[in-house]
Design an enzyme around this catalytic site. Structure first.
Site, PDB file in Angstrom:
ATOM      1  N   PRO A 268       0.834  -1.210   0.000  1.00 54.53           N
ATOM      2  CA  PRO A 268       0.000   0.000   0.000  1.00 54.53           C
ATOM      3  C   PRO A 268       0.864   1.254   0.000  1.00 54.53           C
ATOM      4  CG  PRO A 268      -0.838  -1.616   1.547  1.00 54.53           C
ATOM      5  CD  PRO A 268       0.484  -2.139   1.082  1.00 54.53           C
ATOM      6  N   GLU A 269       0.407   2.269  -0.724  1.00 50.99           N
ATOM      7  CA  GLU A 269       1.166   3.515  -0.821  1.00 50.99           C
ATOM      8  C   GLU A 269       0.514   4.587   0.024  1.00 50.99           C
ATOM      9  OE1 GLU A 269       2.650   4.238  -4.784  1.00 50.99           O
ATOM     10  OE2 GLU A 269       2.499   2.121  -5.301  1.00 50.99           O
TER      11      GLU A 269
ATOM     12  N   LYS B 173       4.016   5.510   5.082  1.00 45.42           N
ATOM     13  CA  LYS B 173       3.326   4.233   4.988  1.00 45.42           C
ATOM     14  C   LYS B 173       3.091   3.609   6.357  1.00 45.42           C
ATOM     15  CE  LYS B 173       5.391   3.312   0.460  1.00 45.42           C
ATOM     16  NZ  LYS B 173       6.167   2.357  -0.360  1.00 45.42           N
TER      17      LYS B 173
END
Length: 281
Positions: free
Chosen positions: A2-3, A51
């Site tokens: 995930p960014e 993140k």
């Protein structure tokens, strides 16, 4: 992995579900915290940092989590079926009132004093979606190693926090250069534009379910996940290859016509070709 935009969305869901409420359920399913019980403590809120996720709890405690490649937080209402994965993948459950937050496959999870948060996020560069965003500092960080490939520099969270493989590939396409171009070779006008462009991409997507960078109907991304389909601008087949030392998954997409600069030689190992050739984009 995930960014920054996905992590921002996750933090918002956790914050909206638990902030200001007293925990009535606390279940840590990892040996280190198996006897830990946060029940009776109020959740002060959850904030993203690059993140990373920081959930602050009454008593000066912070639950630090990182989703890595496969981790996820899901929020459920009373009576709602948990659908984030099998029970053995659950690492923590936090519940308050009519909401329950469930952390699945969290490879990073630790409880620390809130005053010690800097120990786990202090190394990060300016956060693209955070209050500390500083485009000048981000650009200075990127330029510190002019020989480093641009794609690798963008992924280094010490330079700026929040970019992953998707935005790396899309940013390089929008800048018209390959991810293997040395940072120092990036034309000055494009370098100056890079921090603002990166922030605008993440800001535009932080409230979206489907990430979009093109502005085109029915086409979400320019290059990421599109190999070997034709480039949306010139029709050349999009290519995909690894970038970096191979220690992490770094699928990298680019158009050999629209993007100038060095790239892997044709026929070089591309272990991502088959895995990602059908990725929707």
């Amino acid at each position: 992995m995930p960014e920054g935009d996905t992590v921002w969305q996750t933090a918002k869901r956790l914050h909206d579900a638990l902030a200001g409420k007293v925990l009535t359920a606390s279940d840590f399913r990892v040996p280190k915290y198996a006897t830990l019980d946060l029940s009776g403590r109020q959740v002060l809120g959850t904030v993203p940092r690059g993140k990373h996720l920081l959930t602050r709890v009454e008593g000066g405690l912070t639950l630090h989590t990182h989703l890595r490649m496969e981790g996820a937080w899901r929020v459920y209402g009373d009576g709602e079926r948990w659908k984030g994965g099998p029970a053995h993948q659950i690492r923590v459950v936090l519940g308050a009132d009519d909401r329950t937050a469930v952390g699945y496959r969290l490879q990073v999870m630790e409880l620390l004093r809130t005053t010690e948060e800097d120990r786990v996020v202090g190394h990060l560069g300016p956060d693209l979606l955070g209050p500390d965003w500083n485009p000048g500092l981000a650009l200075t960080n990127l330029r510190a190693d002019p020989e480093r490939p641009l794609g690798e520099a963008l992924l280094d969270q010490r330079n700026l926090a929040g970019i992953g493989n998707v935005y790396k590939s899309e940013l390089c396409f929008l800048l018209g250069v390959t991810p293997w171009l040395p940072v120092g070779a990036l034309p000055a006008d494009r370098a100056a534009h890079l921090p603002d462009l990166a922030r605008r991409l993440l800001e535009a997507n932080r409230d979206r379910v489907v990430r979009r960078t093109t502005g085109l109907p029915h086409q979400d991304l320019f290059v990421y996940g599109r190999a070997p389909r034709p480039c949306l601008r010139c029709g050349t087949s999009i290519r995909v290859a690894d970038q970096g030392d191979g220690s992490q998954e770094r699928p990298t997409y680019w158009c050999p016509t629209c993007q100038r600069g060095p790239a892997p030689a044709p026929g070089s190992p591309q272990r991502w070709r088959e895995r990602y050739r059908r990725t929707p984009g």
